[in-house]
Design a protein around this motif. Structure first.
Motif, PDB file in Angstrom:
ATOM      1  N   CYS A 101      46.605  70.478  70.373  1.00 37.59           N
ATOM      2  CA  CYS A 101      46.660  68.953  69.604  1.00 37.59           C
ATOM      3  C   CYS A 101      47.924  68.375  69.997  1.00 37.59           C
ATOM      4  N   GLY A 102      48.509  68.764  71.197  1.00 41.73           N
ATOM      5  CA  GLY A 102      49.576  67.781  71.768  1.00 41.73           C
ATOM      6  C   GLY A 102      50.947  67.864  71.202  1.00 41.73           C
ATOM      7  N   SER A 103      51.144  68.946  70.021  1.00 44.63           N
ATOM      8  CA  SER A 103      52.559  69.244  69.479  1.00 44.63           C
ATOM      9  C   SER A 103      52.373  70.353  68.762  1.00 44.63           C
ATOM     10  N   ALA A 104      53.706  70.811  68.610  1.00 37.24           N
ATOM     11  CA  ALA A 104      53.686  72.175  67.880  1.00 37.24           C
ATOM     12  C   ALA A 104      53.526  71.868  66.269  1.00 37.24           C
ATOM     13  N   THR A 105      53.506  70.716  66.092  1.00 39.56           N
ATOM     14  CA  THR A 105      53.454  70.132  64.531  1.00 39.56           C
ATOM     15  C   THR A 105      52.135  70.562  64.178  1.00 39.56           C
ATOM     16  N   PHE A 106      51.245  70.360  65.136  1.00 38.34           N
ATOM     17  CA  PHE A 106      49.540  70.605  64.763  1.00 38.34           C
ATOM     18  C   PHE A 106      48.994  71.602  65.261  1.00 38.34           C
ATOM     19  N   SER A 107      50.148  72.624  65.620  1.00 38.99           N
ATOM     20  CA  SER A 107      49.338  73.986  66.149  1.00 38.99           C
ATOM     21  C   SER A 107      48.369  74.707  65.517  1.00 38.99           C
ATOM     22  N   THR A 108      48.669  74.436  64.112  1.00 38.63           N
ATOM     23  CA  THR A 108      47.751  75.115  63.040  1.00 38.63           C
ATOM     24  C   THR A 108      46.286  74.734  63.223  1.00 38.63           C
ATOM     25  N   TYR A 109      46.236  73.361  63.593  1.00 42.24           N
ATOM     26  CA  TYR A 109      44.780  73.091  63.981  1.00 42.24           C
ATOM     27  C   TYR A 109      44.039  73.592  65.063  1.00 42.24           C
ATOM     28  N   SER A 110      44.939  73.720  66.305  1.00 43.51           N
ATOM     29  CA  SER A 110      44.344  74.036  67.382  1.00 43.51           C
ATOM     30  C   SER A 110      44.273  75.601  67.105  1.00 43.51           C
ATOM     31  N   GLU A 111      45.029  76.281  66.503  1.00 47.31           N
ATOM     32  CA  GLU A 111      45.028  77.844  66.333  1.00 47.31           C
ATOM     33  C   GLU A 111      43.599  78.234  65.286  1.00 47.31           C
ATOM     34  N   ASP A 112      43.375  77.200  64.399  1.00 48.12           N
ATOM     35  CA  ASP A 112      42.270  77.520  63.723  1.00 48.12           C
ATOM     36  C   ASP A 112      41.115  77.342  64.288  1.00 48.12           C
ATOM     37  N   LEU A 113      40.868  76.176  65.198  1.00 51.51           N
ATOM     38  CA  LEU A 113      39.876  75.929  66.161  1.00 51.51           C
ATOM     39  C   LEU A 113      39.549  77.369  67.044  1.00 51.51           C
ATOM     40  N   ALA A 114      40.485  77.694  67.694  1.00 46.21           N
ATOM     41  CA  ALA A 114      40.544  78.863  68.563  1.00 46.21           C
ATOM     42  C   ALA A 114      40.115  80.189  67.899  1.00 46.21           C
ATOM     43  N   THR A 115      40.431  80.460  66.653  1.00 48.95           N
ATOM     44  CA  THR A 115      40.136  81.520  65.894  1.00 48.95           C
ATOM     45  C   THR A 115      38.627  81.361  65.565  1.00 48.95           C
ATOM     46  N   ALA A 116      38.164  80.289  65.202  1.00 46.98           N
ATOM     47  CA  ALA A 116      36.722  80.096  64.788  1.00 46.98           C
ATOM     48  C   ALA A 116      36.145  80.395  66.000  1.00 46.98           C
ATOM     49  N   VAL A 117      36.372  79.867  67.257  1.00 47.39           N
ATOM     50  CA  VAL A 117      35.683  80.039  68.499  1.00 47.39           C
ATOM     51  C   VAL A 117      35.421  81.410  68.924  1.00 47.39           C
ATOM     52  N   ASN A 118      36.647  82.280  68.500  1.00 53.50           N
ATOM     53  CA  ASN A 118      36.992  83.598  68.906  1.00 53.50           C
ATOM     54  C   ASN A 118      35.966  84.395  68.378  1.00 53.50           C
ATOM     55  N   CYS A 119      35.972  84.328  67.064  1.00 57.74           N
ATOM     56  CA  CYS A 119      35.035  84.911  65.889  1.00 57.74           C
ATOM     57  C   CYS A 119      33.576  84.862  66.437  1.00 57.74           C
ATOM     58  N   ARG A 120      33.105  83.748  67.114  1.00 61.12           N
ATOM     59  CA  ARG A 120      31.799  83.594  67.678  1.00 61.12           C
ATOM     60  C   ARG A 120      31.570  84.601  68.923  1.00 61.12           C
ATOM     61  N   ARG A 121      32.643  84.137  69.864  1.00 59.18           N
ATOM     62  CA  ARG A 121      32.693  84.522  71.260  1.00 59.18           C
ATOM     63  C   ARG A 121      32.624  86.193  71.169  1.00 59.18           C
ATOM     64  N   ALA A 122      33.509  86.581  70.202  1.00 63.61           N
ATOM     65  CA  ALA A 122      33.699  88.092  70.452  1.00 63.61           C
ATOM     66  C   ALA A 122      32.233  88.727  70.093  1.00 63.61           C
TER      67      ALA A 122
ATOM     68  N   ASP B 284      27.940  76.415  73.161  1.00 63.14           N
ATOM     69  CA  ASP B 284      27.249  76.453  71.767  1.00 63.14           C
ATOM     70  C   ASP B 284      28.200  76.968  70.718  1.00 63.14           C
ATOM     71  N   HIS B 285      29.037  78.013  71.145  1.00 61.74           N
ATOM     72  CA  HIS B 285      30.163  78.569  70.389  1.00 61.74           C
ATOM     73  C   HIS B 285      31.141  77.557  69.912  1.00 61.74           C
ATOM     74  N   LEU B 286      31.613  76.811  70.693  1.00 58.18           N
ATOM     75  CA  LEU B 286      32.588  75.579  70.427  1.00 58.18           C
ATOM     76  C   LEU B 286      31.929  74.498  69.453  1.00 58.18           C
ATOM     77  N   ALA B 287      30.617  74.236  69.881  1.00 54.88           N
ATOM     78  CA  ALA B 287      29.984  73.197  68.892  1.00 54.88           C
ATOM     79  C   ALA B 287      29.891  73.765  67.484  1.00 54.88           C
ATOM     80  N   ALA B 288      29.757  75.055  67.302  1.00 55.96           N
ATOM     81  CA  ALA B 288      29.316  75.378  65.920  1.00 55.96           C
ATOM     82  C   ALA B 288      30.586  75.584  65.187  1.00 55.96           C
ATOM     83  N   ALA B 289      31.747  75.927  66.063  1.00 53.05           N
ATOM     84  CA  ALA B 289      33.113  76.026  65.548  1.00 53.05           C
ATOM     85  C   ALA B 289      33.737  74.625  64.994  1.00 53.05           C
ATOM     86  N   LEU B 290      33.543  73.552  65.899  1.00 56.54           N
ATOM     87  CA  LEU B 290      33.728  72.335  65.579  1.00 56.54           C
ATOM     88  C   LEU B 290      33.192  71.603  64.439  1.00 56.54           C
TER      89      LEU B 290
END
Length: 211
Positions: free
Chosen positions: A116-137, A200-206
């Motif tokens: 998300c462009g900075s360490a300040t917003f890492s929570t958002y990018s990490e949350d999206l990655a977690t949501a994608v990973n739950c579906r991808r796994a 498909d998984h990324l869309a569901a996570a978003l």
């Protein structure tokens, strides 16, 4: 000429703007070129993000949101606030921008990096990655695909990308390895079915995070 034919074209400076139901989320693709065209006619950003237009447009269809794709551009579209690419995003006034890029799996150890462009917003990018990973796994064919959203761990941080650091919206800068946007090595053509399944998984996570 239909949109897919434009995405397959190697002619310079093609901007594809598509309006859909939602404009609170926008998908942007600033460096598209078809597979087999590894370079843009742009001194600022010579490497293209091959085939990102196809998967970015697919994502926008799944989200039913507006999208803008810059193909074979002669300027680095997302590094200029007054480029027609950026100005189109501004016109829609989104809450969330999802920008699709490509990397060569050389400088990054992950197939997908989300910033998300900075360490300040890492929570958002990490949350999206977690949501994608739950579906991808849970998808056997994508089980080995690696996705990381932790700012400290990724290479492509997008700290100087103006469309990502713009305070008017929350932006996700998503970098994809060739596996998720190109056909087999040395071939031209559109992305594989596996690539579209990942989206498909990324869309569901978003939709989960911003639906």
């Amino acid at each position: 000429m239909d949109v897919n034919s434009i995405l397959e074209s190697t002619e310079p400076s093609r901007l594809i703007i598509e309006t859909r139901k939602r404009d609170d989320i926008v998908v942007g693709v600033p460096h598209h070129a078809p597979a087999g065209t590894p370079h843009l006619p742009c001194a600022e950003h010579s490497d293209s993000d091959e085939n990102t237009g196809f998967v970015g447009r697919y994502l926008a269809d799944r989200l039913d949101c507006c999208s803008v794709i810059a193909g074979n551009y002669t300027i680095d579209a997302n590094k200029h606030l007054h480029s027609d690419y950026t100005m189109q995003i501004v016109k829609w006034r989104p809450r969330v921008l999802v920008e699709i890029h490509g990397h060569g799996k050389v400088r990054s150890k992950y197939d997908v990096e989300i910033s998300c462009g900075s360490a300040t917003f890492s929570t958002y990018s990490e949350d999206l990655a977690t949501a994608v990973n739950c579906r991808r796994a849970a998808d056997a064919d994508l089980a080995d695909v690696s996705v990381c959203g932790r700012f400290a761990d990724i290479y492509f941080k997008a700290t100087k990308t103006l469309t990502i650091t713009d305070a008017r919206w929350l932006a996700y800068h998503i970098e994809l390895s060739p596996l998720l946007r190109k056909p087999q090595k040395g071939q031209t053509g559109r992305p594989t079915a596996l690539a579209y399944r990942f989206f498909d998984h990324l869309a569901a996570a978003l939709n989960e995070k911003h639906g």
